[in-house]
Enzyme design. Structure first.
Site, PDB file in Angstrom:
ATOM      1  N   LYS A  12       0.798  -1.239   0.267  1.00  0.00           N
ATOM      2  CA  LYS A  12       0.068  -0.011  -0.002  1.00  0.00           C
ATOM      3  C   LYS A  12       0.790   1.418   0.008  1.00  0.00           C
ATOM      4  CE  LYS A  12      -3.994  -2.520   1.702  1.00  0.00           C
ATOM      5  NZ  LYS A  12      -4.517  -3.089   3.300  1.00  0.00           N
ATOM      6  N   GLN A  72      -4.740  -1.801   9.393  1.00  0.00           N
ATOM      7  CA  GLN A  72      -5.149  -2.954   9.456  1.00  0.00           C
ATOM      8  C   GLN A  72      -5.864  -4.403  10.037  1.00  0.00           C
ATOM      9  OE1 GLN A  72      -3.735  -3.109   6.055  1.00  0.00           O
ATOM     10  NE2 GLN A  72      -3.523  -5.542   6.174  1.00  0.00           N
ATOM     11  N   ASP A 125     -11.088   1.883   3.634  1.00  0.00           N
ATOM     12  CA  ASP A 125     -11.697   0.545   3.412  1.00  0.00           C
ATOM     13  C   ASP A 125     -12.977   0.094   3.463  1.00  0.00           C
ATOM     14  OD1 ASP A 125      -9.090  -0.949   3.106  1.00  0.00           O
ATOM     15  OD2 ASP A 125      -9.089  -0.963   5.019  1.00  0.00           O
TER      16      ASP A 125
END
Ligand code: NDP
Length: 288
Positions: free
Chosen positions: A51, A95, A118
């Site tokens: 990322k 995460q 997300d």
């Protein structure tokens, strides 16, 4: 034929980078993505590094907040609130999976819904259910882009999704419904999975079991999206493992009209959609 996730994602990265360059030329600050990573899960570290690499290549500022494995819940929540309230941050992700003992659901709910790149906050999922504009969950949104790349008419397409997780199976089923597919959702209690899969014109496999779906279950000409990223031991490789999907690729690729390889299919699209969401939030924050 393979659906090349790397090349489709590459085009998206290219477009994002071009747009970011234009904003910077106009004197605006670059978009800013922050990632909170707790602990030292090697797979999570790999995903975060990818990322970071892609964000940086696109001209997006990237901040990694790396917390200790034994970070208490309250400290994690405080860090999420602080980062979420920082006006210089456009998008924030935590995460997952989090280390044992930390409550993932509570953590994700602390992200401001309008920075939730997300797309996993309950408010964004609720908006998705109600067909309202929202930040879409990255992996499901990437899957839809891959399916669209085939040019196949999705109206009424007999679609089977295997898996009902909150991050893949359920949201991708909603997005497919929005595309007018006729969707059947399967899971570990489903009876006669091979029989159901054999009727699917479009199959999305998100199980997490190496090559669980056999090639001869695939209908001739079907589109197969293999979300699975399973590591199996392979001592001949430097890393000591290789990645396989949830579908038996070698045999399934002989029957499917289009199929995603794993790796090189869904994975790159997840990152592309994350950066697309970050740019969307950036533009909304600045009314661009
Ligand atoms: P989860 O473990 O959360 O969910 C797995 C789903 O598969 C569950 O709904 C489960 O059913 C179902 N399942 C398990 N066994 C069977 C079975 N024998 N028959 C039918 N269904 C079964 O996994 P995720 O959704 O998080 O991930 C799935 C896969 O996708 C993993 O390999 C993961 O690594 C990969 N992934 C890849 C991403 C990418 O960017 N490429 C992103 C996210 C995930 P039940 O609900 O009944 O338990």
């Amino acid at each position: 034929m393979n659906i090349d996730g790397n090349s489709i994602a590459g085009k998206i990265f290219y477009d994002i980078a071009a747009e970011v360059r234009e904003f910077i030329k106009k004197g605006l600050p670059p978009p800013h993505l922050a990632v909170i990573l707790v602990g030292n899960n090697p797979a999570s570290e790999t995903y975060v590094n990818i990322k970071k690499k892609r964000a940086t290549e696109c001209g997006i500022d990237f901040t990694l907040l790396h917390l200790q494995e034994d970070t208490p819940q309250e400290e994690l929540i405080a860090k999420i609130r602080e980062t979420s309230n920082n006006p210089a941050v456009d998008g924030l992700i935590v995460q997952v999976p989090l280390p044992k003992g930390l409550d993932e659901k509570k953590a994700l709910q602390e992200i401001s819904p309008d920075k939730d790149v997300d797309g996993l906050h309950p408010l964004n999922i609720g908006r998705l259910v109600q067909n309202e504009d929202s930040l879409l969950p990255c992996t499901p949104a990437g899957i839809i882009e891959l399916i669209r790349s085939t040019g196949r008419d999705l109206n009424g397409l007999n679609t089977v999704v295997v898996g009902r997780s909150n991050i893949v199976g359920k949201p991708v089923s909603l997005l497919l419904l929005k595309e007018n597919c006729t969707v059947t959702i399967c899971h570990s209690r489903t009876k006669d999975l091979p029989g159901i899969i054999k009727k699917a014109d479009l199959l999305v496999a998100a199980i997490g079991r190496p090559e669980f779906i056999k090639g001869d279950w695939i209908k001739e000409g079907a589109i197969v999206i293999d979300v699975g990223t399973n590591r199996i031991e392979d001592k001949s490789r430097e890393k000591g493992y290789r990645q396989v999907g949830d579908v038996e690729y070698r045999t399934a690729s002989g029957r499917a009209s289009y199929i995603t390889p794993s790796p090189g299919g869904v994975g790159p699209m997840t990152v592309a959609m994350l950066l697309k969401n970050t740019l969307k939030v950036y533009k909304e924050h600045r009314a661009l």
